[in-house]
Write a protein that holds these residues in place. Structure first.
Motif, PDB file in Angstrom:
ATOM      1  N   TRP A 213     -41.523 -43.265 -48.961  1.00 30.95           N
ATOM      2  CA  TRP A 213     -42.220 -42.001 -48.511  1.00 30.95           C
ATOM      3  C   TRP A 213     -43.587 -42.227 -47.495  1.00 30.95           C
ATOM      4  O   TRP A 213     -44.081 -41.386 -47.100  1.00 30.95           O
ATOM      5  CB  TRP A 213     -42.603 -41.061 -49.483  1.00 30.95           C
ATOM      6  N   GLY A 214     -43.697 -43.565 -46.960  1.00 25.13           N
ATOM      7  CA  GLY A 214     -44.769 -43.914 -46.251  1.00 25.13           C
ATOM      8  C   GLY A 214     -46.057 -44.431 -46.721  1.00 25.13           C
ATOM      9  O   GLY A 214     -46.855 -44.905 -46.298  1.00 25.13           O
ATOM     10  N   GLN A 215     -46.169 -44.342 -48.178  1.00 28.04           N
ATOM     11  CA  GLN A 215     -47.632 -44.570 -48.650  1.00 28.04           C
ATOM     12  C   GLN A 215     -47.499 -46.030 -49.087  1.00 28.04           C
ATOM     13  O   GLN A 215     -46.743 -46.615 -49.408  1.00 28.04           O
ATOM     14  CB  GLN A 215     -47.833 -43.670 -50.009  1.00 28.04           C
ATOM     15  N   ARG A 216     -48.650 -46.798 -48.838  1.00 29.99           N
ATOM     16  CA  ARG A 216     -48.985 -48.247 -48.822  1.00 29.99           C
ATOM     17  C   ARG A 216     -49.467 -48.199 -50.308  1.00 29.99           C
ATOM     18  O   ARG A 216     -50.514 -47.723 -50.766  1.00 29.99           O
ATOM     19  CB  ARG A 216     -49.722 -48.717 -47.817  1.00 29.99           C
ATOM     20  N   VAL A 217     -48.883 -49.311 -51.054  1.00 24.44           N
ATOM     21  CA  VAL A 217     -49.337 -49.386 -52.572  1.00 24.44           C
ATOM     22  C   VAL A 217     -49.088 -50.658 -52.746  1.00 24.44           C
ATOM     23  O   VAL A 217     -48.360 -51.548 -52.333  1.00 24.44           O
ATOM     24  CB  VAL A 217     -48.368 -48.521 -53.456  1.00 24.44           C
ATOM     25  N   PHE A 218     -49.546 -51.183 -54.145  1.00 21.87           N
ATOM     26  CA  PHE A 218     -49.413 -52.324 -54.782  1.00 21.87           C
ATOM     27  C   PHE A 218     -49.499 -52.067 -56.116  1.00 21.87           C
ATOM     28  O   PHE A 218     -50.317 -51.206 -56.537  1.00 21.87           O
ATOM     29  CB  PHE A 218     -50.163 -53.600 -54.389  1.00 21.87           C
ATOM     30  N   ARG A 219     -48.680 -52.915 -56.915  1.00 23.25           N
ATOM     31  CA  ARG A 219     -48.673 -52.512 -58.375  1.00 23.25           C
ATOM     32  C   ARG A 219     -49.212 -54.123 -59.074  1.00 23.25           C
ATOM     33  O   ARG A 219     -48.670 -55.161 -58.699  1.00 23.25           O
ATOM     34  CB  ARG A 219     -47.579 -51.968 -58.902  1.00 23.25           C
ATOM     35  N   VAL A 220     -49.820 -54.016 -60.209  1.00 23.13           N
ATOM     36  CA  VAL A 220     -50.306 -55.251 -60.886  1.00 23.13           C
ATOM     37  C   VAL A 220     -49.983 -54.823 -62.445  1.00 23.13           C
ATOM     38  O   VAL A 220     -49.676 -53.692 -62.875  1.00 23.13           O
ATOM     39  CB  VAL A 220     -51.921 -55.654 -60.880  1.00 23.13           C
ATOM     40  N   TYR A 221     -49.900 -56.032 -63.427  1.00 26.22           N
ATOM     41  CA  TYR A 221     -49.978 -55.864 -64.932  1.00 26.22           C
ATOM     42  C   TYR A 221     -51.233 -55.806 -65.244  1.00 26.22           C
ATOM     43  O   TYR A 221     -52.255 -56.581 -64.876  1.00 26.22           O
ATOM     44  CB  TYR A 221     -48.862 -56.776 -65.386  1.00 26.22           C
ATOM     45  N   ASP A 222     -51.678 -54.994 -66.301  1.00 31.13           N
ATOM     46  CA  ASP A 222     -52.833 -55.129 -66.927  1.00 31.13           C
ATOM     47  C   ASP A 222     -52.500 -56.171 -68.041  1.00 31.13           C
ATOM     48  O   ASP A 222     -51.518 -56.626 -68.236  1.00 31.13           O
ATOM     49  CB  ASP A 222     -53.525 -53.720 -67.597  1.00 31.13           C
TER      50      ASP A 222
ATOM     51  N   GLU B 286     -52.258 -60.657 -62.499  1.00 28.44           N
ATOM     52  CA  GLU B 286     -50.686 -60.969 -62.312  1.00 28.44           C
ATOM     53  C   GLU B 286     -50.344 -59.517 -61.707  1.00 28.44           C
ATOM     54  O   GLU B 286     -50.267 -58.437 -61.969  1.00 28.44           O
ATOM     55  CB  GLU B 286     -50.102 -60.888 -63.837  1.00 28.44           C
ATOM     56  N   VAL B 287     -49.515 -59.840 -60.434  1.00 29.87           N
ATOM     57  CA  VAL B 287     -48.853 -58.818 -59.552  1.00 29.87           C
ATOM     58  C   VAL B 287     -47.445 -58.652 -59.894  1.00 29.87           C
ATOM     59  O   VAL B 287     -46.685 -59.281 -60.158  1.00 29.87           O
ATOM     60  CB  VAL B 287     -49.039 -59.466 -58.147  1.00 29.87           C
TER      61      VAL B 287
END
Length: 158
Positions: A103-112, A93-94
């Motif tokens: 600030w320029g950093q590439r990220v992604f987040r998901v749920y545990d 699940e995203v």
């Protein structure tokens, strides 16, 4: 499996960053590695984010905390695109897709499985080097990333 992945920080979203910073410094003797105002990183891997700022960065709007979305575990990977593809192929699940932070950093987040946020991001040295390769000056990179000039310079001359 996500390649080249390491736990970098455990992040607490706090209601008053200055009060929490004093607590961890004065009571536990934690040493600050970097203080960006709304984001404080201690040398032991604990980080604090001002809650309203963090939730706005993650969700793109003012979001009240609910179970799980006010704690984040942060991992860095030198292969952010491969990590994203791996997560997509596993049906996780995203929270949000791969994107660039202010600030320029590439990220992604998901749920545990318990709906705690798990973030995957590029290491900041990689961000700084990428920006430099793209033609940004040291001053422009420092302004964009909010990284202290001396740390940024060390990365660029290494």
């Amino acid at each position: 499996m996500i390649p080249d992945c390491r736990l970098t920080a455990f992040v607490l979203f706090v209601s008053n960053i200055e009060r929490s910073k004093r607590f961890y410094q004065n009571l536990l003797g934690l040493e600050i590695e970097m203080d960006l105002g709304v984001n404080v990183g201690f040398r032991n891997g604990l980080a604090l984010w001002q809650k309203d700022f963090a939730l706005n960065v993650i969700h793109g709007k003012q979001t009240p905390p609910v179970k799980g979305n006010d704690i984040e575990i942060y991992f860095e990977t030198g292969s952010i695109e491969d990590a994203w593809e791996t997560v997509c192929s596993q049906g996780v699940e995203v929270v949000h897709e791969l994107r660039e932070q202010p600030w320029g950093q590439r990220v992604f987040r998901v749920y545990d499985p318990d709906r705690f946020i798990v973030e995957f991001g590029e290491p900041m040295p990689a961000v700084i080097l990428r920006m430099h390769r793209e033609g940004m000056t040291e001053e422009e990179i420092a302004k964009k990333t909010t990284m202290p000039a001396e740390i940024m310079h060390q990365i660029l001359v290494a």
